[in-house]
Design a protein around this motif. Sequence first.
Motif, PDB file in Angstrom:
ATOM      1  N   HIS A   1       0.820  -1.214   0.000  1.00 50.52           N
ATOM      2  CA  HIS A   1       0.000   0.000   0.000  1.00 50.52           C
ATOM      3  C   HIS A   1       0.855   1.265   0.000  1.00 50.52           C
ATOM      4  O   HIS A   1       0.597   2.201  -0.752  1.00 50.52           O
ATOM      5  CB  HIS A   1      -0.924   0.015   1.219  1.00 50.52           C
ATOM      6  CG  HIS A   1      -1.872  -1.149   1.264  1.00 50.52           C
ATOM      7  ND1 HIS A   1      -2.832  -1.355   0.305  1.00 50.52           N
ATOM      8  CD2 HIS A   1      -1.992  -2.166   2.143  1.00 50.52           C
ATOM      9  CE1 HIS A   1      -3.519  -2.460   0.588  1.00 50.52           C
ATOM     10  NE2 HIS A   1      -3.019  -2.969   1.710  1.00 50.52           N
ATOM     11  N   SER A   2       1.894   1.285   0.845  1.00 48.33           N
ATOM     12  CA  SER A   2       2.681   2.511   1.007  1.00 48.33           C
ATOM     13  C   SER A   2       3.965   2.525   0.190  1.00 48.33           C
ATOM     14  O   SER A   2       4.588   3.576   0.043  1.00 48.33           O
ATOM     15  CB  SER A   2       3.046   2.705   2.486  1.00 48.33           C
ATOM     16  OG  SER A   2       3.927   1.668   2.915  1.00 48.33           O
ATOM     17  N   ASN A   3       4.393   1.352  -0.321  1.00 47.32           N
ATOM     18  CA  ASN A   3       5.654   1.208  -1.046  1.00 47.32           C
ATOM     19  C   ASN A   3       6.865   1.523  -0.165  1.00 47.32           C
ATOM     20  O   ASN A   3       7.933   1.870  -0.639  1.00 47.32           O
ATOM     21  CB  ASN A   3       5.686   2.108  -2.297  1.00 47.32           C
ATOM     22  CG  ASN A   3       6.751   1.656  -3.286  1.00 47.32           C
ATOM     23  OD1 ASN A   3       7.007   0.467  -3.433  1.00 47.32           O
ATOM     24  ND2 ASN A   3       7.376   2.607  -3.961  1.00 47.32           N
ATOM     25  N   ARG A   4       6.682   1.390   1.155  1.00 48.34           N
ATOM     26  CA  ARG A   4       7.767   1.596   2.106  1.00 48.34           C
ATOM     27  C   ARG A   4       8.323   0.252   2.543  1.00 48.34           C
ATOM     28  O   ARG A   4       7.614  -0.754   2.558  1.00 48.34           O
ATOM     29  CB  ARG A   4       7.260   2.359   3.345  1.00 48.34           C
ATOM     30  CG  ARG A   4       6.876   3.789   3.067  1.00 48.34           C
ATOM     31  CD  ARG A   4       6.002   4.344   4.191  1.00 48.34           C
ATOM     32  NE  ARG A   4       6.648   4.315   5.484  1.00 48.34           N
ATOM     33  CZ  ARG A   4       7.508   5.222   5.917  1.00 48.34           C
ATOM     34  NH1 ARG A   4       7.835   6.235   5.133  1.00 48.34           N
ATOM     35  NH2 ARG A   4       8.049   5.136   7.118  1.00 48.34           N
ATOM     36  N   LEU A   5       9.607   0.238   2.903  1.00 48.02           N
ATOM     37  CA  LEU A   5      10.199  -0.982   3.423  1.00 48.02           C
ATOM     38  C   LEU A   5       9.518  -1.376   4.728  1.00 48.02           C
ATOM     39  O   LEU A   5       9.230  -0.534   5.573  1.00 48.02           O
ATOM     40  CB  LEU A   5      11.699  -0.783   3.668  1.00 48.02           C
ATOM     41  CG  LEU A   5      12.576  -0.591   2.431  1.00 48.02           C
ATOM     42  CD1 LEU A   5      13.993  -0.230   2.837  1.00 48.02           C
ATOM     43  CD2 LEU A   5      12.578  -1.834   1.569  1.00 48.02           C
ATOM     44  N   VAL A   6       9.282  -2.657   4.886  1.00 46.22           N
ATOM     45  CA  VAL A   6       8.626  -3.167   6.083  1.00 46.22           C
ATOM     46  C   VAL A   6       9.622  -3.193   7.240  1.00 46.22           C
ATOM     47  O   VAL A   6      10.743  -3.682   7.100  1.00 46.22           O
ATOM     48  CB  VAL A   6       8.067  -4.586   5.831  1.00 46.22           C
ATOM     49  CG1 VAL A   6       7.470  -5.158   7.109  1.00 46.22           C
ATOM     50  CG2 VAL A   6       7.023  -4.547   4.734  1.00 46.22           C
ATOM     51  N   THR A   7       9.224  -2.671   8.398  1.00 45.73           N
ATOM     52  CA  THR A   7      10.060  -2.659   9.588  1.00 45.73           C
ATOM     53  C   THR A   7       9.522  -3.666  10.603  1.00 45.73           C
ATOM     54  O   THR A   7       8.434  -4.216  10.445  1.00 45.73           O
ATOM     55  CB  THR A   7      10.092  -1.266  10.235  1.00 45.73           C
ATOM     56  OG1 THR A   7       8.776  -0.950  10.719  1.00 45.73           O
ATOM     57  CG2 THR A   7      10.524  -0.207   9.222  1.00 45.73           C
ATOM     58  N   LEU A   8      10.272  -3.873  11.660  1.00 44.11           N
ATOM     59  CA  LEU A   8       9.827  -4.782  12.716  1.00 44.11           C
ATOM     60  C   LEU A   8       8.506  -4.312  13.309  1.00 44.11           C
ATOM     61  O   LEU A   8       7.615  -5.108  13.574  1.00 44.11           O
ATOM     62  CB  LEU A   8      10.885  -4.878  13.811  1.00 44.11           C
ATOM     63  CG  LEU A   8      12.167  -5.626  13.469  1.00 44.11           C
ATOM     64  CD1 LEU A   8      13.085  -5.654  14.670  1.00 44.11           C
ATOM     65  CD2 LEU A   8      11.883  -7.035  13.007  1.00 44.11           C
ATOM     66  N   ALA A   9       8.392  -3.019  13.532  1.00 43.88           N
ATOM     67  CA  ALA A   9       7.160  -2.497  14.117  1.00 43.88           C
ATOM     68  C   ALA A   9       5.964  -2.782  13.204  1.00 43.88           C
ATOM     69  O   ALA A   9       4.883  -3.138  13.675  1.00 43.88           O
ATOM     70  CB  ALA A   9       7.298  -0.995  14.360  1.00 43.88           C
ATOM     71  N   ASP A  10       6.167  -2.653  11.882  1.00 41.21           N
ATOM     72  CA  ASP A  10       5.080  -2.939  10.933  1.00 41.21           C
ATOM     73  C   ASP A  10       4.643  -4.388  11.034  1.00 41.21           C
ATOM     74  O   ASP A  10       3.439  -4.686  11.081  1.00 41.21           O
ATOM     75  CB  ASP A  10       5.550  -2.654   9.494  1.00 41.21           C
ATOM     76  CG  ASP A  10       5.899  -1.195   9.271  1.00 41.21           C
ATOM     77  OD1 ASP A  10       5.310  -0.348   9.957  1.00 41.21           O
ATOM     78  OD2 ASP A  10       6.755  -0.921   8.420  1.00 41.21           O
ATOM     79  N   LEU A  11       5.617  -5.301  11.065  1.00 36.84           N
ATOM     80  CA  LEU A  11       5.289  -6.728  11.080  1.00 36.84           C
ATOM     81  C   LEU A  11       4.609  -7.132  12.382  1.00 36.84           C
ATOM     82  O   LEU A  11       3.683  -7.934  12.393  1.00 36.84           O
ATOM     83  CB  LEU A  11       6.541  -7.556  10.860  1.00 36.84           C
ATOM     84  CG  LEU A  11       6.863  -7.970   9.415  1.00 36.84           C
ATOM     85  CD1 LEU A  11       5.820  -8.946   8.904  1.00 36.84           C
ATOM     86  CD2 LEU A  11       6.957  -6.776   8.487  1.00 36.84           C
ATOM     87  N   GLU A  12       5.092  -6.570  13.485  1.00 31.63           N
ATOM     88  CA  GLU A  12       4.489  -6.919  14.769  1.00 31.63           C
ATOM     89  C   GLU A  12       3.068  -6.372  14.864  1.00 31.63           C
ATOM     90  O   GLU A  12       2.186  -7.008  15.429  1.00 31.63           O
ATOM     91  CB  GLU A  12       5.371  -6.403  15.908  1.00 31.63           C
ATOM     92  CG  GLU A  12       6.672  -7.206  16.015  1.00 31.63           C
ATOM     93  CD  GLU A  12       7.613  -6.655  17.067  1.00 31.63           C
ATOM     94  OE1 GLU A  12       7.593  -5.426  17.319  1.00 31.63           O
ATOM     95  OE2 GLU A  12       8.375  -7.452  17.636  1.00 31.63           O
ATOM     96  N   ARG A  13       2.850  -5.193  14.291  1.00 33.46           N
ATOM     97  CA  ARG A  13       1.483  -4.646  14.246  1.00 33.46           C
ATOM     98  C   ARG A  13       0.599  -5.530  13.389  1.00 33.46           C
ATOM     99  O   ARG A  13      -0.559  -5.794  13.723  1.00 33.46           O
ATOM    100  CB  ARG A  13       1.511  -3.219  13.682  1.00 33.46           C
ATOM    101  CG  ARG A  13       1.455  -2.128  14.731  1.00 33.46           C
ATOM    102  CD  ARG A  13       1.082  -0.785  14.117  1.00 33.46           C
ATOM    103  NE  ARG A  13       1.837  -0.470  12.924  1.00 33.46           N
ATOM    104  CZ  ARG A  13       3.003   0.147  12.947  1.00 33.46           C
ATOM    105  NH1 ARG A  13       3.554   0.482  14.084  1.00 33.46           N
ATOM    106  NH2 ARG A  13       3.636   0.412  11.831  1.00 33.46           N
TER     107      ARG A  13
END
Length: 614
Positions: A276-288
């Motif tokens: 959706h955002s074309n941003r690199l996925v971070t740990l916080a994103d994955l945990e959310r």
Amino acid sequence: MTDGTATAAHQSSSDLVLNISGLRVSSGDKEIIHGIDITVRAGERLGLIGESGSGKSLTCLAAMGLLPQGLTATGSIELPSAGIDVLHADDQQMRTLRGSTMSMVFQEPMTALNPLMKVGRQVGEVVSIHRPKASGAEIGTRVDDMLTSVGLADVKRVSDSYPFQLSGGQRQRVMLAMAMINSPGLLLADEPTTALDVTVQKQVTELMSEQVRSSGSSLLFITHDLGVVAGLCNSVAIMRHGRIIERGALEEVFAHPRHPYTKALLAASKLEKDEHSNRLVTLADLERREHDDGMHGQEGQPAEGAVDERLHGDSPAVIVEGPEPAAMAPHDVLPEEPHGTLVFNRYESSLAHPHEEAIQVSELVKSYKTRSLGSTRTFKAVNGISFDVHKGEKFGIVGESGCGKSTTLRMLSALDRATSGSIKIFGTEIVEQSARGNAWVHQKVQVVFQDPMGSLDPRMRIWQIVSEPLGKTPRKERLARAERILESVGLDAASAQRYPHQFSGGQRQRIAIARALITKPQVLIADEAVSALDVSVRAQVLNLLADLSESHAFTLVFVSHDLHVVRNQCDVVAVMRKGEIVECGPSEEIYKNPLHPYTKTLLEAMPNIGAEGE
């Protein structure tokens, strides 16, 4: 218990090489490692993976009996073959074990090797300590054979050299030779390849694998690089906040991770992007994402400052032979016998400013003179390169240490003078100008260096560091602007009053970026700005740079030895080797269809756990 069960249990315990049970490490009242259990069996190659601060290096040091003063350990660390618990062994027992039963390869060989002792003597010392009856001739032969087995050419020269006279890869090979010369049953390696270029890294890991196999040793490999583990180990343990959160066979854990943190690490290592955002996925994103797994139908909003999809310029560069350029296809690669001046990345940009160049480099040369045995030699660190960087573009330069990329950046930012050639910044020539005459360049061009601790004054508060480029601006305004720019890079205003040592590596890199941006530069140069960061922090900093390039509208020149990172960060990439550009073009095209053998070698050497797009 039946006889068969008893026999199986005996076999299961008899092949243990290392048995860590209930290990707790504390600093005063603060517990750092919380009762972990780790076993390493005969022939096993266990990768202990975790971010900085997870406790993995402390675990390794505890196993060697090398915990720093002030730290205490409880539990047990058993070496069954020696019948010893490391935590209860005295100094004499540990000196007997180290270098024979167990050995260690450290991250930075320059701090582990004696700078005042020649290499051959250092390696031989390991033999003489554990084999005091061995003759000098026997030790010398053993040293030569061992140095040869780790791939060091000209063994006599290496033996007679001091550590500073060898390259980083050579020093790491010497460390491996020292560790393996007595064929230990267990080799511990703490981030031994982190500081190495990808091709050297591949060579060292392959050598380590061969040495462990030929000696019948087991391996405990400490790293945050999942790609290296994938090519070296057969089992993994994931460590976070002083606890082991997942353990199993490498193929199983990497293919079917169970813990959200493991899934996040894998995603960050692959440089996955959110669709959706074309941003690199971070740990916080994955945990959310894990937390919200059951909430189907709710689409998260892209984060503020998300990067829009861009069309990578697919027009080729040209060879300039006169007034009319000749096009090259499918993308720029250095001809074997070029005619005229090859200007890489000279095409009509598809970005916002189609006819405006931020940087124009032509026939750039940087030479150094060296003297040896009465003769003078000239070494060209940069050898006649030419390229354009368009306004608003993200231009990447990749290559190994010594290829000339950092030297090029210093010249682009007027921190070093070219020997010859031309550099134009927004149309103004800077070569041959005095330092005073190029003072304006430091307003338009700023640099973010690889090691923020080396570029941040430890005695200054953060607001003073960040606002220092503002010069004689009143103190109150400097503080206010520093607080605003710190907030823009994801740090709160209160952090302005703290010191660099009070921040993590990723936070320090954000501070370095804030310092570079406070003068509102038109060009930002990032020199290996994420190479020393953990994978999750790397994703955060890369996202930040992408966001800031949009909000601050600067041109980005991004230097790295990691083609995966450059592919995700840059529109165009130039590949450098031995002071020359050997290939240049749109990053996706370079990655998927490399034309030059050196580019192919770089790609093949990259540690890989299944990068996106493959």
